[in-house]
Scaffold this active site. Sequence first.
Site, PDB file in Angstrom:
ATOM      1  N   ASP A   2      48.234  76.212  22.362  1.00 10.02           N
ATOM      2  CA  ASP A   2      49.015  76.632  21.202  1.00 10.02           C
ATOM      3  C   ASP A   2      50.250  75.746  21.015  1.00 10.02           C
ATOM      4  O   ASP A   2      50.866  75.322  21.991  1.00 10.02           O
ATOM      5  CB  ASP A   2      49.441  78.088  21.406  1.00 10.02           C
ATOM      6  N   SER A  47      39.150  79.654  17.506  1.00 11.82           N
ATOM      7  CA  SER A  47      38.754  81.058  17.650  1.00 11.82           C
ATOM      8  C   SER A  47      37.960  81.490  16.416  1.00 11.82           C
ATOM      9  O   SER A  47      38.018  80.829  15.364  1.00 11.82           O
ATOM     10  CB  SER A  47      39.988  81.948  17.822  1.00 11.82           C
ATOM     11  N   ASN A  50      40.055  81.448  13.414  1.00 18.09           N
ATOM     12  CA  ASN A  50      40.662  80.215  12.906  1.00 18.09           C
ATOM     13  C   ASN A  50      40.039  79.730  11.592  1.00 18.09           C
ATOM     14  O   ASN A  50      40.592  78.851  10.929  1.00 18.09           O
ATOM     15  CB  ASN A  50      40.612  79.091  13.959  1.00 18.09           C
ATOM     16  N   ARG A 170      48.923  79.861  28.691  1.00 11.76           N
ATOM     17  CA  ARG A 170      49.101  79.769  27.238  1.00 11.76           C
ATOM     18  C   ARG A 170      50.396  79.015  26.959  1.00 11.76           C
ATOM     19  O   ARG A 170      51.456  79.388  27.446  1.00 11.76           O
ATOM     20  CB  ARG A 170      49.158  81.151  26.584  1.00 11.76           C
ATOM     21  N   GLU A 189      45.510  85.565  36.704  1.00  8.99           N
ATOM     22  CA  GLU A 189      46.965  85.438  36.651  1.00  8.99           C
ATOM     23  C   GLU A 189      47.306  84.790  35.305  1.00  8.99           C
ATOM     24  O   GLU A 189      46.625  83.861  34.868  1.00  8.99           O
ATOM     25  CB  GLU A 189      47.466  84.559  37.800  1.00  8.99           C
TER      26      GLU A 189
HETATM   27  C1  FPP Z   1      46.593  76.367  18.148  1.00  6.96           C
HETATM   28  O1  FPP Z   1      47.852  75.805  17.812  1.00  6.96           O
HETATM   29  C2  FPP Z   1      45.627  75.294  18.345  1.00  6.96           C
HETATM   30  C3  FPP Z   1      44.418  75.212  17.753  1.00  6.96           C
HETATM   31  C4  FPP Z   1      43.912  76.243  16.825  1.00  6.96           C
HETATM   32  C5  FPP Z   1      43.534  74.045  17.950  1.00  6.96           C
HETATM   33  C6  FPP Z   1      43.526  73.440  19.330  1.00  6.96           C
HETATM   34  C7  FPP Z   1      42.821  72.136  19.296  1.00  6.96           C
HETATM   35  C8  FPP Z   1      43.176  71.027  19.974  1.00  6.96           C
HETATM   36  C9  FPP Z   1      44.292  70.972  20.941  1.00  6.96           C
HETATM   37  C10 FPP Z   1      42.435  69.764  19.790  1.00  6.96           C
HETATM   38  C11 FPP Z   1      41.392  69.531  20.826  1.00  6.96           C
HETATM   39  C12 FPP Z   1      40.138  69.942  20.239  1.00  6.96           C
HETATM   40  C13 FPP Z   1      38.926  69.923  20.810  1.00  6.96           C
HETATM   41  C14 FPP Z   1      37.810  70.308  19.966  1.00  6.96           C
HETATM   42  C15 FPP Z   1      38.621  69.559  22.176  1.00  6.96           C
HETATM   43  P1  FPP Z   1      48.461  76.075  16.364  1.00  6.96           P
HETATM   44  O2  FPP Z   1      47.841  75.154  15.393  1.00  6.96           O
HETATM   45  O3  FPP Z   1      48.303  77.523  16.038  1.00  6.96           O
HETATM   46  O4  FPP Z   1      49.975  75.715  16.562  1.00  6.96           O
HETATM   47  P2  FPP Z   1      51.228  76.458  15.907  1.00  6.96           P
HETATM   48  O5  FPP Z   1      51.257  77.844  16.514  1.00  6.96           O
HETATM   49  O6  FPP Z   1      52.387  75.620  16.346  1.00  6.96           O
HETATM   50  O7  FPP Z   1      51.025  76.465  14.419  1.00  6.96           O
END
Ligand code: FPP
Length: 222
Positions: A2, A47, A50, A170, A189
């Site tokens: 995240d 998810s 998403n 997380r 944990e």
């Molecule tokens: C959540 O952060 C992150 C995601 C929904 C995507 C995570 C994907 C990657 C790190 C790329 C790697 C991908 C693969 C397929 C291996 P957010 O976008 O909600 O962040 P924010 O809370 O700051 O808006």
Amino acid sequence: MDGNGRWARARNMPRFLGHRQGAKALEEILNAAQDAGVKYLTVYAFSVDNWKRSAREVRALLKLLEYYVDTKAAFFKKHNMRLGIIGDTDVLAKALRDKINKTLVRTKTCDGMTFSIAFNYGARPEIVRAAQMLCRECLKKKMRPADIDEKTFARFLYTRALPDPDLIIRTGGEQRLSNFLLWQASYAELYFTDTLWPDFNKKELEKALLAYSRRQRRFGGL
Ligand code: FPP
């Protein structure tokens, strides 16, 4: 993983560049985790909820998955990492599914670390799906309710070949599981950090592992 969006916003960049940077961070973490002796690493990349994001962001995340499974196959092989996918991949485009399958097959015999990507994953749909599959098996094999135990049930989860997680990290400051591995996390944990995912590096991982090593795990005992 995240915090990609906030990482990008802080730099006046579009959100997808945050995800791209997040994908880069992932490579360092894969190596660092393996060096630290981690045998199973699962990342929550997309998810079931998403899909509510903008079409542009969803497209970028699908592209990143495609890029990852396609171009990283040699990297996985070289580092003896086996790729796994958990989640409903049936809804993904055939070309993407083919690429995923190719890398799954190519890394099948790698036994250094199992790296699983949770994509179109949600713990509640996973549990409902398992219940449906088990129900079908019960009818077929004329099983009784008492024949079902935790082990039998877990055989129908996406994670059937994975051990339960010891540690769930997380990033990005939120302190919740957001529908991630709810069944499997029973005794995990939890480690929460304000660090945004693109900034989560080897040092940050080591900090999390150190915190984990200091926890006392009793699994309900004394
Ligand atoms: C959540 O952060 C992150 C995601 C929904 C995507 C995570 C994907 C990657 C790190 C790329 C790697 C991908 C693969 C397929 C291996 P957010 O976008 O909600 O962040 P924010 O809370 O700051 O808006």
